[in-house]
Design a protein around this motif. Structure first.
Motif, PDB file in Angstrom:
ATOM      1  N   ASP A 128      -1.134   4.130   0.075  1.00 26.23           N
ATOM      2  CA  ASP A 128      -1.898   5.117   0.733  1.00 26.23           C
ATOM      3  C   ASP A 128      -1.849   5.126   2.393  1.00 26.23           C
ATOM      4  O   ASP A 128      -1.920   4.021   2.936  1.00 26.23           O
ATOM      5  CB  ASP A 128      -3.473   4.483   0.527  1.00 26.23           C
ATOM      6  CG  ASP A 128      -4.455   5.718   1.008  1.00 26.23           C
ATOM      7  OD1 ASP A 128      -4.251   6.648   1.686  1.00 26.23           O
ATOM      8  OD2 ASP A 128      -5.896   5.252   0.790  1.00 26.23           O
ATOM      9  N   SER A 161       0.651  -1.287  -0.194  1.00 21.45           N
ATOM     10  CA  SER A 161       0.067   0.059   0.000  1.00 21.45           C
ATOM     11  C   SER A 161       0.967   1.258   0.183  1.00 21.45           C
ATOM     12  O   SER A 161       1.941   1.121   0.793  1.00 21.45           O
ATOM     13  CB  SER A 161      -1.058  -0.184   1.296  1.00 21.45           C
ATOM     14  OG  SER A 161      -1.580   1.353   1.511  1.00 21.45           O
ATOM     15  N   GLU A 207      -3.723   6.536   4.491  1.00 27.88           N
ATOM     16  CA  GLU A 207      -4.724   6.183   5.598  1.00 27.88           C
ATOM     17  C   GLU A 207      -5.100   4.753   5.315  1.00 27.88           C
ATOM     18  O   GLU A 207      -5.423   3.936   6.431  1.00 27.88           O
ATOM     19  CB  GLU A 207      -6.226   6.968   4.635  1.00 27.88           C
ATOM     20  CG  GLU A 207      -7.623   6.585   5.443  1.00 27.88           C
ATOM     21  CD  GLU A 207      -7.423   7.419   6.801  1.00 27.88           C
ATOM     22  OE1 GLU A 207      -8.009   6.718   7.737  1.00 27.88           O
ATOM     23  OE2 GLU A 207      -6.980   8.273   6.862  1.00 27.88           O
TER      24      GLU A 207
END
Length: 295
Positions: A260, A258, A262
């Motif tokens: 991202d 990932s 968040e």
């Protein structure tokens, strides 16, 4: 004077008198001789009598001494056998008194002749003497055994009463039987007992009775059940651990790919939550193990 001598009556009387005098003298001499012979024989008998009497008296004393010796040896042997029997009885009583398993001895009439302290404690009777197997075990049923005939699958034998098994051995004199039964004490507590029923043979080939060796299997059954539960818990714990590790591994792989922030925070939170849940399960399992080991 000539006329007197020429008288035939006087001559005959003189001859008779002379003959009588001679006969009397001969009789006196004969009596004296016989008396002397009798006295001599009496002296000989009296001299020989001590020797003749001494021999039977000596034999009599010898026999008496032998009988006394035999009586003494018999008394010593009897006392030895009695001491040996008392020693054997004391040894048996000591062993039975300190035996952790119960021992019940049934006589030929089916009544209890002897019971050791462990049997009284396991069965819950203060004095089971003169009680029958029905009075003691009542409706205790033998745990069913599983047999596997070649023609079919598993078959469970119908359970019988424990008292009937004892009477069967007592009646038939068959070989030992090893059984387990669920026994209800007089106080209402149900325990699992292991019973070995053995015939007690007599010297002449008859049967003196039946001996029952009784062991309380309740603690063993409790431990076995606890181990079974622990095994199931361990298997369940292993499955949960594997699932949790798989989940954490998946979250970690997603976190590594990932970009991202968040999503990364969400995956990190999921990993922490799964680790906390796993720690809670493992902590509870270890606490249960420590509690079981302490009890």
């Amino acid at each position: 004077m000539v006329s007197l001598l020429s008288n035939p009556l006087l001559l005959r009387a003189a001859l008779v008198l002379f003959a009588a005098t001679g006969a009397f003298g001969f009789a006196v001499w004969l009596i004296h001789t016989l008396r002397r012979n009798i006295a001599a024989e009496a002296d000989l008998d009296s001299a020989a009598a001590p020797k003749l009497d001494a021999l039977p008296l000596h034999l009599y004393n010898t026999v008496i001494q032998q009988l006394k010796q035999q009586k003494h040896e018999l008394q010593v042997q009897t006392q030895t056998e009695q001491r040996r029997a008392r020693t054997s009885e004391n040894f048996s009583q000591t062993v039975l008194s300190n035996l952790s398993s119960g021992v019940l001895v049934f006589g030929p009439n089916g009544l209890v002749k002897q019971a050791n302290p462990a049997a009284k404690e396991i069965l819950g009777f203060h004095s089971p003497s003169s009680m029958s197997a029905e009075d003691i075990f009542r409706n205790a049923l033998v745990c069913p055994t599983v047999s596997r005939p070649a023609s079919s699958g598993e078959q469970i034998d119908p359970p019988g009463r424990l008292s009937e098994e004892i009477h069967a051995v007592l009646r038939e004199g068959s070989k030992c039987r090893h059984l387990e039964a669920d026994y209800a004490t007089p106080t209402g507590r149900t325990i699992r007992v292991a019973v070995t029923i053995s015939p007690v043979p007599a010297v002449d080939g008859g049967l003196l009775g039946v001996a029952c060796l009784i062991s309380d299997r309740s603690e063993f059954e409790r431990i076995r059940h606890q181990q079974q539960l622990q095994g199931e818990i361990s298997a369940e714990m292993a499955l949960d651990l594997r699932t949790a590790l798989t989940t954490i591994s998946g979250y970690g792989q997603q976190l590594a790919r990932s970009r991202d922030p968040e999503l990364a925070r969400q995956l990190a939170a999921d990993i922490a939550g799964e680790a906390a849940r796993l720690d809670h399960h493992i902590g509870g399992f270890l606490a249960a193990k420590r509690s079981a080991a302490g009890s």
